[in-house]
Design an enzyme around this catalytic site. Sequence first.
Site, PDB file in Angstrom:
ATOM      1  N   ASP A 120      37.972  48.566  40.554  1.00 30.55           N
ATOM      2  CA  ASP A 120      38.488  47.609  41.486  1.00 30.55           C
ATOM      3  C   ASP A 120      38.196  48.448  42.688  1.00 30.55           C
ATOM      4  O   ASP A 120      37.677  49.678  42.691  1.00 30.55           O
ATOM      5  CB  ASP A 120      40.112  47.719  41.240  1.00 30.55           C
ATOM      6  CG  ASP A 120      40.781  46.869  42.361  1.00 30.55           C
ATOM      7  OD1 ASP A 120      40.131  45.742  42.909  1.00 30.55           O
ATOM      8  OD2 ASP A 120      41.712  47.405  42.819  1.00 30.55           O
ATOM      9  N   SER A 121      38.583  47.773  43.945  1.00 33.57           N
ATOM     10  CA  SER A 121      38.147  48.343  45.324  1.00 33.57           C
ATOM     11  C   SER A 121      39.374  49.180  45.571  1.00 33.57           C
ATOM     12  O   SER A 121      39.026  50.141  46.028  1.00 33.57           O
ATOM     13  CB  SER A 121      38.413  47.130  46.235  1.00 33.57           C
ATOM     14  OG  SER A 121      39.762  46.515  45.999  1.00 33.57           O
ATOM     15  N   TYR A 140      38.220  45.528  50.050  1.00 32.79           N
ATOM     16  CA  TYR A 140      37.140  44.833  49.707  1.00 32.79           C
ATOM     17  C   TYR A 140      36.915  43.306  50.329  1.00 32.79           C
ATOM     18  O   TYR A 140      35.857  42.743  50.751  1.00 32.79           O
ATOM     19  CB  TYR A 140      36.480  44.487  48.406  1.00 32.79           C
ATOM     20  CG  TYR A 140      35.795  45.598  47.647  1.00 32.79           C
ATOM     21  CD1 TYR A 140      35.685  46.993  48.203  1.00 32.79           C
ATOM     22  CD2 TYR A 140      35.342  45.754  46.492  1.00 32.79           C
ATOM     23  CE1 TYR A 140      35.044  47.914  47.717  1.00 32.79           C
ATOM     24  CE2 TYR A 140      34.791  46.765  45.724  1.00 32.79           C
ATOM     25  CZ  TYR A 140      34.417  47.989  46.263  1.00 32.79           C
ATOM     26  OH  TYR A 140      33.779  48.862  45.690  1.00 32.79           O
ATOM     27  N   GLY A 141      38.272  43.074  50.546  1.00 33.09           N
ATOM     28  CA  GLY A 141      38.401  41.483  50.997  1.00 33.09           C
ATOM     29  C   GLY A 141      37.678  41.161  52.041  1.00 33.09           C
ATOM     30  O   GLY A 141      37.369  40.092  52.411  1.00 33.09           O
ATOM     31  N   CYS A 149      38.667  43.029  40.134  1.00 29.01           N
ATOM     32  CA  CYS A 149      38.889  42.714  41.465  1.00 29.01           C
ATOM     33  C   CYS A 149      38.152  41.521  41.657  1.00 29.01           C
ATOM     34  O   CYS A 149      36.944  41.064  41.227  1.00 29.01           O
ATOM     35  CB  CYS A 149      38.190  43.743  42.179  1.00 29.01           C
ATOM     36  SG  CYS A 149      38.202  43.580  44.230  1.00 29.01           S
ATOM     37  N   CYS A 154      44.323  37.719  43.260  1.00 30.12           N
ATOM     38  CA  CYS A 154      44.142  39.301  44.074  1.00 30.12           C
ATOM     39  C   CYS A 154      44.885  40.214  42.857  1.00 30.12           C
ATOM     40  O   CYS A 154      46.020  39.578  42.414  1.00 30.12           O
ATOM     41  CB  CYS A 154      44.783  39.213  45.276  1.00 30.12           C
ATOM     42  SG  CYS A 154      44.550  40.780  46.071  1.00 30.12           S
ATOM     43  N   HIS A 172      46.809  42.588  43.629  1.00 32.12           N
ATOM     44  CA  HIS A 172      47.962  43.237  43.793  1.00 32.12           C
ATOM     45  C   HIS A 172      49.032  42.080  43.977  1.00 32.12           C
ATOM     46  O   HIS A 172      50.154  42.505  43.838  1.00 32.12           O
ATOM     47  CB  HIS A 172      47.871  43.397  45.471  1.00 32.12           C
ATOM     48  CG  HIS A 172      47.113  44.640  46.062  1.00 32.12           C
ATOM     49  ND1 HIS A 172      45.680  44.709  45.563  1.00 32.12           N
ATOM     50  CD2 HIS A 172      47.233  45.764  46.637  1.00 32.12           C
ATOM     51  CE1 HIS A 172      45.303  45.721  46.095  1.00 32.12           C
ATOM     52  NE2 HIS A 172      46.165  46.399  46.676  1.00 32.12           N
TER      53      HIS A 172
END
Length: 270
Positions: A14-15, A46-47, A77, A189, A191
């Site tokens: 993932d980022s 990364y978004g 991600c 996402c 998160h």
Amino acid sequence: MTKHTAIHPIGIFDSGIGGLTVARAVVNHLPSENIIYFGDTAHMPYGDKSTSAIQAYSVKIADMLLQQQCKLIVIACYSATSAAYELVKEYVADKAIVMDVIDPMVPYLHANHANHRIGLIGTRQTVNSNVYKKKIDKLNRNIQLSSLPTNLLASAIEEFGDNKVIDSLLNEYLSHPTLKNLDVLILACTHYPVVKENIARYFKHEVEIIDPSDIVALAIKKRLAQDNLLNPDGIGSKHFYVSDYTESFSAGTKTFFAEDINLEHYPLWD
Ligand code: DGL
């Protein structure tokens, strides 16, 4: 297809530390698998990065996971999936299985959400790539997908967890006309599962909120079973690496993995 056997690890990247929500689901469904997690905290988020930057990071990380002899690599991600899944698959070729966090959702939506109005929230990269929309439109199930970039949400969740600041940010984003009259909202996402309850509350529990993590983990289990690569007698060893180590990343892991973990620095970019 690969020289790997069942005892080799599953690589998850993932980022940053948000992908731990996906790692958590993988560990829950596959407790005896050996796991190597890599969070590219040096380049997070990364978004907002360009597609080519995310592609370069993702290929390098996949390469590192291949060196660790991973039998399967999970791009945990949404931004990296949107920007780099096809490229990583091409790069890895038959050296390992590559899975992402969007494809496992497609059959699920096909089976359960024909004729529904579906909302999606994610980073700018995930939404602007249109990857989700293209896959859903191909299903021909009369699913209307409306996506909204909710850029500040991931970093706010890292900072505040699920408190009142998050509720006011959610109010601001979720009241957007794009997300009116939904049947379902997809949390695209890593998160966002942390604030799933806050989001359900905002919609007065009238909209189904989908955290794809479990669906992704079950798809991984199915794929390993198909390829005879499940490791039911493994010891479930876990290594969690980040490209940039700070105390706050370390403390934040608990929000996403729901238990204390030992975060190690892996100097991939030095
Ligand atoms: N992990 C990212 C994702 O799922 C969110 C954070 C970032 O922008 O790097 O899109």
